[in-house]
Scaffold this motif. Structure first.
Motif, PDB file in Angstrom:
ATOM      1  N   ASN A   1       0.791  -1.210   0.106  1.00 61.87           N
ATOM      2  CA  ASN A   1       0.042  -0.088   0.219  1.00 61.87           C
ATOM      3  C   ASN A   1       0.946   1.282   0.139  1.00 61.87           C
ATOM      4  OD1 ASN A   1      -2.342  -1.302   0.033  1.00 61.87           O
ATOM      5  ND2 ASN A   1      -2.517  -1.632   2.113  1.00 61.87           N
ATOM      6  N   GLU A   2       1.816   1.218   0.721  1.00 63.53           N
ATOM      7  CA  GLU A   2       2.921   2.309   0.822  1.00 63.53           C
ATOM      8  C   GLU A   2       3.373   2.820  -0.532  1.00 63.53           C
ATOM      9  OE1 GLU A   2       3.588   4.450   3.730  1.00 63.53           O
ATOM     10  OE2 GLU A   2       2.065   3.565   3.927  1.00 63.53           O
ATOM     11  N   ILE A   3       3.914   1.568  -1.295  1.00 63.13           N
ATOM     12  CA  ILE A   3       4.651   1.693  -2.588  1.00 63.13           C
ATOM     13  C   ILE A   3       3.431   2.273  -3.626  1.00 63.13           C
ATOM     14  CG2 ILE A   3       5.506   0.475  -4.487  1.00 63.13           C
ATOM     15  CD1 ILE A   3       6.852  -1.204  -2.364  1.00 63.13           C
ATOM     16  N   GLN A   4       2.273   1.718  -3.480  1.00 62.52           N
ATOM     17  CA  GLN A   4       1.235   2.213  -4.377  1.00 62.52           C
ATOM     18  C   GLN A   4       1.116   3.611  -4.160  1.00 62.52           C
ATOM     19  OE1 GLN A   4      -1.945  -0.811  -4.035  1.00 62.52           O
ATOM     20  NE2 GLN A   4      -2.804  -0.170  -6.217  1.00 62.52           N
ATOM     21  N   LYS A   5       0.833   4.156  -2.759  1.00 58.90           N
ATOM     22  CA  LYS A   5       0.595   5.495  -2.545  1.00 58.90           C
ATOM     23  C   LYS A   5       1.798   6.375  -3.218  1.00 58.90           C
ATOM     24  CE  LYS A   5      -1.295   4.893   2.052  1.00 58.90           C
ATOM     25  NZ  LYS A   5      -0.965   5.145   3.341  1.00 58.90           N
ATOM     26  N   MET A   6       2.985   5.945  -3.266  1.00 59.79           N
ATOM     27  CA  MET A   6       4.108   6.763  -3.688  1.00 59.79           C
ATOM     28  C   MET A   6       4.350   6.690  -4.899  1.00 59.79           C
ATOM     29  SD  MET A   6       6.597   5.509  -0.702  1.00 59.79           S
ATOM     30  CE  MET A   6       8.179   6.321  -1.200  1.00 59.79           C
ATOM     31  N   THR A   7       3.951   5.655  -5.896  1.00 57.91           N
ATOM     32  CA  THR A   7       4.257   5.458  -7.348  1.00 57.91           C
ATOM     33  C   THR A   7       2.915   5.488  -7.951  1.00 57.91           C
ATOM     34  OG1 THR A   7       4.077   2.988  -7.264  1.00 57.91           O
ATOM     35  CG2 THR A   7       6.288   3.987  -6.804  1.00 57.91           C
ATOM     36  N   GLY A   8       1.822   5.350  -7.532  1.00 53.28           N
ATOM     37  CA  GLY A   8       0.722   5.024  -8.083  1.00 53.28           C
ATOM     38  C   GLY A   8       0.381   3.628  -9.000  1.00 53.28           C
ATOM     39  N   LYS A   9       1.610   2.959  -8.594  1.00 47.79           N
ATOM     40  CA  LYS A   9       1.511   1.494  -9.198  1.00 47.79           C
ATOM     41  C   LYS A   9       1.352   0.490  -8.128  1.00 47.79           C
ATOM     42  CE  LYS A   9       4.062   2.480 -13.542  1.00 47.79           C
ATOM     43  NZ  LYS A   9       5.439   2.863 -13.691  1.00 47.79           N
ATOM     44  N   ASP A  10       0.617  -0.854  -8.487  1.00 46.56           N
ATOM     45  CA  ASP A  10       0.641  -1.910  -7.424  1.00 46.56           C
ATOM     46  C   ASP A  10       2.048  -2.678  -7.778  1.00 46.56           C
ATOM     47  OD1 ASP A  10       0.244  -4.250  -6.189  1.00 46.56           O
ATOM     48  OD2 ASP A  10      -1.724  -4.525  -7.082  1.00 46.56           O
ATOM     49  N   PRO A  11       2.827  -2.782  -6.880  1.00 52.23           N
ATOM     50  CA  PRO A  11       4.136  -3.484  -6.900  1.00 52.23           C
ATOM     51  C   PRO A  11       3.985  -5.278  -7.310  1.00 52.23           C
ATOM     52  CG  PRO A  11       3.957  -2.989  -4.483  1.00 52.23           C
ATOM     53  CD  PRO A  11       2.953  -2.242  -5.525  1.00 52.23           C
ATOM     54  N   LEU A  12       2.963  -5.541  -6.867  1.00 55.17           N
ATOM     55  CA  LEU A  12       2.551  -6.918  -7.113  1.00 55.17           C
ATOM     56  C   LEU A  12       2.247  -7.394  -8.554  1.00 55.17           C
ATOM     57  CD1 LEU A  12       0.943  -8.222  -3.816  1.00 55.17           C
ATOM     58  CD2 LEU A  12       3.455  -8.090  -4.333  1.00 55.17           C
ATOM     59  N   GLU A  13       1.514  -6.228  -9.398  1.00 52.91           N
ATOM     60  CA  GLU A  13       1.013  -6.574 -10.500  1.00 52.91           C
ATOM     61  C   GLU A  13       1.928  -7.157 -11.606  1.00 52.91           C
ATOM     62  OE1 GLU A  13      -2.617  -3.975 -12.620  1.00 52.91           O
ATOM     63  OE2 GLU A  13      -0.687  -2.864 -11.881  1.00 52.91           O
TER      64      GLU A  13
ATOM     65  N   SER B   1      -1.352  -9.751  -7.985  1.00 50.88           N
ATOM     66  CA  SER B   1      -1.922  -8.687  -7.105  1.00 50.88           C
ATOM     67  C   SER B   1      -3.380  -8.848  -6.863  1.00 50.88           C
ATOM     68  CB  SER B   1      -2.068  -7.305  -7.983  1.00 50.88           C
ATOM     69  OG  SER B   1      -2.474  -7.579  -9.276  1.00 50.88           O
ATOM     70  N   GLU B   2      -4.131  -9.829  -7.680  1.00 50.29           N
ATOM     71  CA  GLU B   2      -5.559 -10.437  -7.391  1.00 50.29           C
ATOM     72  C   GLU B   2      -5.728 -11.373  -6.363  1.00 50.29           C
ATOM     73  OE1 GLU B   2      -8.102  -8.070  -8.337  1.00 50.29           O
ATOM     74  OE2 GLU B   2      -6.351  -7.137  -9.316  1.00 50.29           O
ATOM     75  N   GLU B   3      -4.663 -11.897  -5.941  1.00 57.81           N
ATOM     76  CA  GLU B   3      -4.485 -13.156  -5.054  1.00 57.81           C
ATOM     77  C   GLU B   3      -5.226 -12.557  -3.745  1.00 57.81           C
ATOM     78  OE1 GLU B   3      -1.552 -15.968  -4.829  1.00 57.81           O
ATOM     79  OE2 GLU B   3      -1.180 -15.709  -6.974  1.00 57.81           O
ATOM     80  N   ALA B   4      -6.122 -13.656  -3.248  1.00 53.25           N
ATOM     81  CA  ALA B   4      -6.921 -13.279  -1.920  1.00 53.25           C
ATOM     82  C   ALA B   4      -5.965 -13.004  -0.809  1.00 53.25           C
ATOM     83  CB  ALA B   4      -7.828 -14.259  -1.676  1.00 53.25           C
ATOM     84  N   ARG B   5      -4.770 -13.851  -0.892  1.00 55.49           N
ATOM     85  CA  ARG B   5      -4.012 -13.785   0.474  1.00 55.49           C
ATOM     86  C   ARG B   5      -3.263 -12.402   0.445  1.00 55.49           C
ATOM     87  NH1 ARG B   5       1.064 -17.653  -1.376  1.00 55.49           N
ATOM     88  NH2 ARG B   5       0.911 -17.050  -3.679  1.00 55.49           N
ATOM     89  N   PHE B   6      -3.387 -11.668  -0.597  1.00 54.91           N
ATOM     90  CA  PHE B   6      -2.548 -10.517  -0.660  1.00 54.91           C
ATOM     91  C   PHE B   6      -3.424  -9.216  -0.334  1.00 54.91           C
ATOM     92  CE2 PHE B   6       0.327 -13.106  -3.233  1.00 54.91           C
ATOM     93  CZ  PHE B   6       1.221 -13.259  -2.333  1.00 54.91           C
ATOM     94  N   GLN B   7      -4.638  -9.677   0.091  1.00 58.81           N
ATOM     95  CA  GLN B   7      -5.877  -8.361   0.208  1.00 58.81           C
ATOM     96  C   GLN B   7      -5.731  -8.262   1.731  1.00 58.81           C
ATOM     97  OE1 GLN B   7      -6.863  -7.061  -2.606  1.00 58.81           O
ATOM     98  NE2 GLN B   7      -5.542  -8.884  -3.641  1.00 58.81           N
ATOM     99  N   LEU B   8      -5.977  -7.051   1.903  1.00 65.25           N
ATOM    100  CA  LEU B   8      -6.153  -6.409   3.442  1.00 65.25           C
ATOM    101  C   LEU B   8      -7.066  -7.402   4.347  1.00 65.25           C
ATOM    102  CD1 LEU B   8      -4.583  -4.358   4.774  1.00 65.25           C
ATOM    103  CD2 LEU B   8      -6.481  -2.892   4.332  1.00 65.25           C
ATOM    104  N   GLY B   9      -8.656  -7.553   3.793  1.00 63.31           N
ATOM    105  CA  GLY B   9      -9.368  -8.201   4.652  1.00 63.31           C
ATOM    106  C   GLY B   9      -9.230  -9.838   4.611  1.00 63.31           C
TER     107      GLY B   9
END
Length: 90
Positions: A62-74, A79-87
Motif C-alpha cells: 500500500n505504501e509503494i502504491q501511494k508513492m508510485t501510483g502502481k501496484d508492485p505485485l502487478e 495482485s488479485e490473489e486473496a492472500r494479498f488483500q487487506l481483509g
C-alpha cells in the motif's frame, strides 16, 4: 543457570527459540507435557510468523502504491490473489 551458562531443556518435550534479528541474545523455551503439545506450539508459531509477514507485505504494498501510483505485485501477476488483500484470512 545464570547468564552465559549452557541452556538446558527442562522437560522431555520442549522447544527452544533463539537468534531473533532484533534481540539475538534473547531465548525462549517452551515446555510441553506431550509431544503433541510441542507440535501445536510449532504450528501456532509458524502461523503467527506467516501472518506477520503477510501483514507487512500488505502494508508495504500500500505504501509503494501511494508513492508510485502502481501496484508492485502487478508485475508478478499476483495482485488479485486473496492472500494479498487487506481483509483476507487464510
Amino acid at each position: 543457570g545464570g547468564r552465559g551458562a549452557p541452556a538446558t531443556l527442562p522437560g522431555p518435550f520442549s522447544l527452544s527459540l533463539a537468534g531473533f534479528i532484533e534481540e539475538p541474545e534473547r531465548k525462549y523455551c517452551f515446555e510441553c507435557a506431550t509431544e503433541e503439545q510441542c507440535q501445536e506450539w510449532v504450528e501456532a508459531l509458524k502461523r503467527a510468523s506467516y501472518e506477520f509477514l503477510r501483514r507487512s507485505l500488505i502494508f508495504y504494498r500500500n505504501e509503494i502504491q501511494k508513492m508510485t501510483g502502481k501496484d508492485p505485485l502487478e508485475q508478478y501477476g499476483i495482485s488479485e490473489e486473496a492472500r494479498f488483500q487487506l481483509g483476507a484470512h487464510r
